[in-house]
Design an enzyme around this catalytic site. Structure first.
Site, short mmCIF file in Angstrom:
data_model
loop_
_atom_site.label_atom_id
_atom_site.label_comp_id
_atom_site.label_asym_id
_atom_site.label_seq_id
_atom_site.Cartn_x
_atom_site.Cartn_y
_atom_site.Cartn_z
N LYS A 1 0.85 -1.20 0.00
CA LYS A 1 0.00 0.00 0.00
C LYS A 1 0.88 1.25 0.00
O LYS A 1 1.84 1.33 0.78
CB LYS A 1 -0.86 0.01 1.26
CG LYS A 1 -2.22 -0.65 1.05
CD LYS A 1 -2.94 -0.67 2.35
CE LYS A 1 -4.35 -0.20 2.24
NZ LYS A 1 -5.03 -0.23 3.55
C1 E4P Z 1 -8.38 -0.43 3.89
O1 E4P Z 1 -7.57 -0.67 3.03
C2 E4P Z 1 -8.52 0.88 4.54
O2 E4P Z 1 -7.32 1.25 5.18
C3 E4P Z 1 -9.67 0.83 5.50
O3 E4P Z 1 -10.80 0.31 4.84
C4 E4P Z 1 -9.98 2.16 6.15
O4 E4P Z 1 -11.15 2.06 6.91
P1 E4P Z 1 -11.59 3.16 7.98
O5 E4P Z 1 -11.93 4.42 7.25
O6 E4P Z 1 -12.80 2.56 8.65
O7 E4P Z 1 -10.44 3.34 8.91
#
Ligand code: E4P
Length: 216
Positions: free
Chosen positions: A83
């Site tokens: 990521k």
């Molecule tokens: C996934 O890749 C993201 O980091 C995650 O869905 C973020 O979710 P949140 O906005 O509930 O923290």
């Protein structure tokens, strides 16, 4: 649509993987913190449970650091996806990592303009964040719809992953919008298969079965 689990809690991943509905996993530093485990150790364990992509995120701000971290993460398991944040340095890192054969997931995407650049840079996955947009009064799902439409028009290969999901309705709407993947917290996945009418129906059939046994 593929379903990823948005958690690093191994017991939950094992539980839902046993149902055959988990196509991958996403993590971020907050999710790793919640797991209470060391990142490398828990990611390696998750990669053994799930065959599909497992996203791993660091906090480097410069492309050079992201690439270095990305190479390290990619060495942990063959299904690791790196990521990177939606920044100029992040896009630079996407390009370099793609040339090295390392897949990327560009995270913290909040506009279709950002999503367009992510595809052009050659990312494997783009992560539009629905819930966080909804939280500030914007319609997160519209971002998914627009991203899917743009990618379809031009044949971009980058997969659209609906992230920051808060409810089963988000998952259904993301599927209707044509998202390739939804990443779902464990509590939302549980809510997806539960329905009060299903529970009431099971109770009624059981009661009627018992009553039917008494028929002479
Ligand atoms: C996934 O890749 C993201 O980091 C995650 O869905 C973020 O979710 P949140 O906005 O509930 O923290």
């Amino acid at each position: 649509m593929k379903i990823f689990l948005d958690t690093a809690e191994v017991d939950k991943i094992k539980r839902f993987a046993a149902l055959g509905v988990v196509d991958g996993v996403t993590t971020n530093p907050t999710i790793i913190l919640k797991s209470g485990r060391k990142q490398k150790e828990v990611i390696r364990e998750i990669c053994k449970i799930v065959d599909g992509p497992v996203s791993v995120e660091g906090v480097e701000g410069k492309a050079e650091g992201m690439v270095k971290d990305g190479e390290e993460y990619a060495s942990w398991a063959k299904n690791v996806v790196v990521k990177v944040p939606m920044t100029e340095e992040g896009l630079k890192a996407v390009r370099i990592l793609a040339k090295k054969g390392i897949k990327t997931n560009v995270t913290l995407v909040f506009s279709p303009a950002q999503a367009l650049l992510v595809a052009k840079a050659g990312a494997y996955i783009v992560s539009p964040f629905l819930g966080r947009l909804d939280d500030v009064g914007e319609e997160g799902m519209e971002l998914v719809r627009q991203t899917v439409a743009i990618y379809k028009s031009y044949g971009y290969k980058t997969s659209v992953l609906a992230a920051s999901i808060r409810s089963p309705l988000h998952v259904v709407q993301a599927a209707l919008a044509g998202a390739d993947i939804s990443t779902v917290p464990a509590d939302v996945l549980e809510k997806m298969y539960r329905h009060p009418f299903t529970d009431a129906g099971i109770r009624k059939f059981k009661d009627d079965w018992e009553s039917a046994k008494k028929i002479k």
